[in-house]
Design an enzyme around this catalytic site. Structure first.
Site, PDB file in Angstrom:
ATOM      1  N   GLY A   1    -105.855  -9.759  57.133  1.00  0.00           N
ATOM      2  CA  GLY A   1    -106.403  -9.364  55.852  1.00  0.00           C
ATOM      3  C   GLY A   1    -106.622 -10.541  54.940  1.00  0.00           C
ATOM      4  O   GLY A   1    -106.854 -11.665  55.396  1.00  0.00           O
ATOM      5  N   SER A   2    -106.526 -10.300  53.641  1.00  0.00           N
ATOM      6  CA  SER A   2    -106.835 -11.324  52.649  1.00  0.00           C
ATOM      7  C   SER A   2    -105.724 -12.359  52.544  1.00  0.00           C
ATOM      8  O   SER A   2    -104.576 -12.114  52.912  1.00  0.00           O
ATOM      9  CB  SER A   2    -107.035 -10.669  51.277  1.00  0.00           C
TER      10      SER A   2
ATOM     11  N   ARG B   1    -104.488 -13.386  49.722  1.00  0.00           N
ATOM     12  CA  ARG B   1    -103.548 -12.880  48.718  1.00  0.00           C
ATOM     13  C   ARG B   1    -102.533 -11.940  49.353  1.00  0.00           C
ATOM     14  O   ARG B   1    -101.327 -12.057  49.127  1.00  0.00           O
ATOM     15  CB  ARG B   1    -104.309 -12.148  47.608  1.00  0.00           C
ATOM     16  N   GLY B   2    -103.012 -11.013  50.174  1.00  0.00           N
ATOM     17  CA  GLY B   2    -102.109 -10.067  50.813  1.00  0.00           C
ATOM     18  C   GLY B   2    -101.171 -10.734  51.796  1.00  0.00           C
ATOM     19  O   GLY B   2     -99.969 -10.439  51.832  1.00  0.00           O
ATOM     20  N   GLY B   3    -101.699 -11.646  52.607  1.00  0.00           N
ATOM     21  CA  GLY B   3    -100.863 -12.311  53.597  1.00  0.00           C
ATOM     22  C   GLY B   3     -99.778 -13.165  52.961  1.00  0.00           C
ATOM     23  O   GLY B   3     -98.625 -13.155  53.411  1.00  0.00           O
TER      24      GLY B   3
ATOM     25  N   GLU C   1    -103.079 -13.484  59.774  1.00  0.00           N
ATOM     26  CA  GLU C   1    -104.416 -14.065  59.903  1.00  0.00           C
ATOM     27  C   GLU C   1    -105.136 -13.704  58.610  1.00  0.00           C
ATOM     28  O   GLU C   1    -105.336 -12.526  58.313  1.00  0.00           O
ATOM     29  CB  GLU C   1    -105.118 -13.500  61.141  1.00  0.00           C
TER      30      GLU C   1
ATOM     31  N   CYS D   1    -113.835 -11.934  60.341  1.00  0.00           N
ATOM     32  CA  CYS D   1    -113.049 -13.104  59.970  1.00  0.00           C
ATOM     33  C   CYS D   1    -113.624 -14.382  60.561  1.00  0.00           C
ATOM     34  O   CYS D   1    -113.259 -15.478  60.135  1.00  0.00           O
ATOM     35  CB  CYS D   1    -111.598 -12.931  60.384  1.00  0.00           C
TER      36      CYS D   1
ATOM     37  N   GLU E   1    -113.200 -18.319  51.171  1.00  0.00           N
ATOM     38  CA  GLU E   1    -113.961 -17.333  51.929  1.00  0.00           C
ATOM     39  C   GLU E   1    -114.689 -16.371  51.001  1.00  0.00           C
ATOM     40  O   GLU E   1    -114.112 -15.848  50.045  1.00  0.00           O
ATOM     41  CB  GLU E   1    -113.022 -16.541  52.842  1.00  0.00           C
TER      42      GLU E   1
END
Length: 533
Positions: free
Chosen positions: A247-248, A250-252, A271, A308, A400
């Protein structure tokens, strides 16, 4: 084949081998084409639901990790069989929740079932156990050598966060789940809120295969919910021992921080993001700039740019051939239709990111695709342009843009492509287009890019990730939190294993894979030499 009841959406959590209503409120999926809510209503998990799923997974672990290779492989194959048995029902649910075309759904379904069966073959073959045996040498001088044997064992229950851009292949029964189950680790999946119906159908396929193979009910659980605190609760539960995430950034990073702050920190295999740079070398451009441009736009707009590995940056030395490439790419983009993006949130973030880039001095929007006002989340393609000085001066140009857009960077004669390559962040992929006369420059770039990317492509495009033994889908930070690993291919299993060495164990205490008679017929290294004896 799933029963009629198992194929009917209920909006439930899937824990304890069956469905149950979550205690964390409710939500609906949304059709990205129309912006309208879809039925049924889904119940969101509460913290108590997370605790129950984690407790059941921990209880199942002791049994599941000792299953035979055949039982575990049959389980994975059963999941694949049940997913395929869903047929058009699954296809239509994926399309309703994602807006993806039927051909893409068919391809992703095949990839999902294919990687499940690939891991089943790996489980049977056994090399993932990485068995080493150094027999005792009691007469060795000056000191005797003890009997030493080592193998890999699973870490424990794994939390998997389903991806928003791959409703099947990186989701409930995707690569993270398949590799964790292959390793002997129970899995608790946090479904992506954009496609809860797809997740429930696939989750029931996993449950059915677990029942058919006599596995404990806690070997798999599926939790729904849009709130961030649900993920935090899952990662911080002490019974969870590793995390798989796609995912993003920020989330990771939020999950990685939560996992690191635990009394017992655990690994997060996230990832996250990449711009997947493409280098166009002079002689390759000279041989076919217009064709390269058309192929580049086809790759960039594949899946509406929501992959991705979508190429987000193109770098080339200034020349007339580069101008031909830029003009052809702009023409191709202007003719692109605007299919629906996966969700309103992704669409809004995409447009906001484009606006931020376009506001930077030295960045120009060269072309946009056609609009589709009737589509709620229309993904209009875009090509932007800048020069090397602006690119180097603005690190945000490396961030990204998740959607069908890319930035073309013109590199003047007084700067080298190698200088730009050294300035790049960690990437999932890097691509070189080179002709024979470009060999010297290509070699110099390869030496740099292999330190910055997990996969290097020559004279091709990064979209399309083969699932196999040699694939690496990973890379240095910020593309992932774990640059020594891959989330695609058989190497993904190593994320959820750790090595253990056994010294001077009596023969009757040795696990089967370490016994002298090798009852599992594994390839093992004895005194460093590979053998199946």
């Amino acid at each position: 084949m799933l029963t009629a009841a198992e194929s009917r959406l209920t909006g439930d959590q899937l824990t304890g081998g069956h469905g149950s209503t979550g205690g964390g409120g409710s939500f609906h999926a949304v059709d990205p084409r129309t912006g309208l809510p879809l039925s049924p209503q889904f119940s969101a998990a509460s913290h108590e639901d997370v605790e129950r799923a984690a407790a059941l997974a921990a209880e199942a672990f002791d049994t599941y990790r000792h299953t035979t290779p055949e039982v575990r492989a049959a389980f994975l194959e059963g999941v694949a069989d049940h997913i395929e048995s869903l047929g058009p029902l699954l296809t239509e649910q994926v399309r309703a929740e994602s807006g993806l075309p039927a051909l893409r759904v068919a391809s992703e379904t095949a990839r999902t079932t294919g990687q499940l069966r690939l891991f089943a073959r790996l489980v049977r073959e056994g090399s993932w156990r990485d068995v080493h045996i150094d027999p005792a040498q009691p007469d060795r001088a000056p000191l005797p050598r003890p009997d030493l044997r080592s193998r890999r064992i699973p870490l424990g229950p794994v939390a998997v966060f389903a991806a928003g851009n791959f409703p099947l292949a990186f989701s409930v029964a995707g690569g993270d789940t398949a590799s964790a189950l292959a390793a002997g680790a129970p899995v608790v999946v946090k479904a992506h809120p954009s496609h809860p119906g797809t997740s429930e159908l696939v989750g029931r396929a996993v449950q059915a295969a677990a029942r058919e193979n006599g596995l404990p009910e806690g070997v798999f659980a599926l939790l729904h919910g849009p709130a961030d605190d649900l993920g935090h609760a899952l990662v911080t539960d002490p019974r969870i021992k590793a995390v798989g995430f796609t995912g993003s950034r920020r989330g990771g990073l939020a999950l990685a921080a939560a996992a690191a702050a635990r009394p017992e920190p655990i690994p997060v295999f996230a990832e996250m993001s990449a711009t997947n740079p493409v280098f166009l070398l002079p002689h390759a451009l000279r041989q076919g700039a217009a064709d390269l441009a058309r192929d580049f736009i086809a790759s960039m707009t594949s899946a509406t740019g929501q992959m991705c590995t979508s190429p987000g940056i193109v770098l080339a030395a200034e020349s007339a051939d580069l101008e031909t490439f830029i003009q052809a790419a702009s023409t191709a983009v202007a003719a692109c239709a605007a299919p629906p993006m996966l969700s309103a949130g992704i669409h809004d973030a995409y447009e906001q990111a484009l606006s931020r880039l376009a506001a930077i001095d030295g960045v120009t929007v060269r072309a946009r695709g056609t609009d589709a006002p009737e589509v709620s989340t229309a993904g209009r393609a875009a090509v932007l342009f800048t020069d090397a000085a602006t690119f180097l001066a603005h690190p945000e140009l490396q961030e990204e843009v998740f959607g069908p857009a890319a930035l073309i960077v013109r590199v003047p004669a007084d700067r080298s492509l190698q200088t730009l390559a050294r300035a790049l962040d960690g990437q999932l992929t890097a691509t070189l287009h080179a002709a024979g006369a470009d060999r010297e420059q290509a070699a110099a770039l390869l030496d740099i890019l292999e330190l910055r990317a997990g996969r290097i492509i020559v004279n091709g495009w990064p979209t399309g990730v083969e699932v196999g033994h040699a694939m690496i889908h990973g890379g240095p930070y910020p593309s992932t939190t774990a640059p020594a690993t891959t989330s695609v291919g058989t190497g993904a299993i190593t994320r959820f294993l750790r090595p253990v060495s056994y010294q001077n164990l009596p023969a009757d205490l040795l696990p089967p894979d370490l016994r002298d008679d090798n009852p599992l017929h594994l390839w093992r290294r004895i005194d460093g030499n590979p053998t199946r004896d």
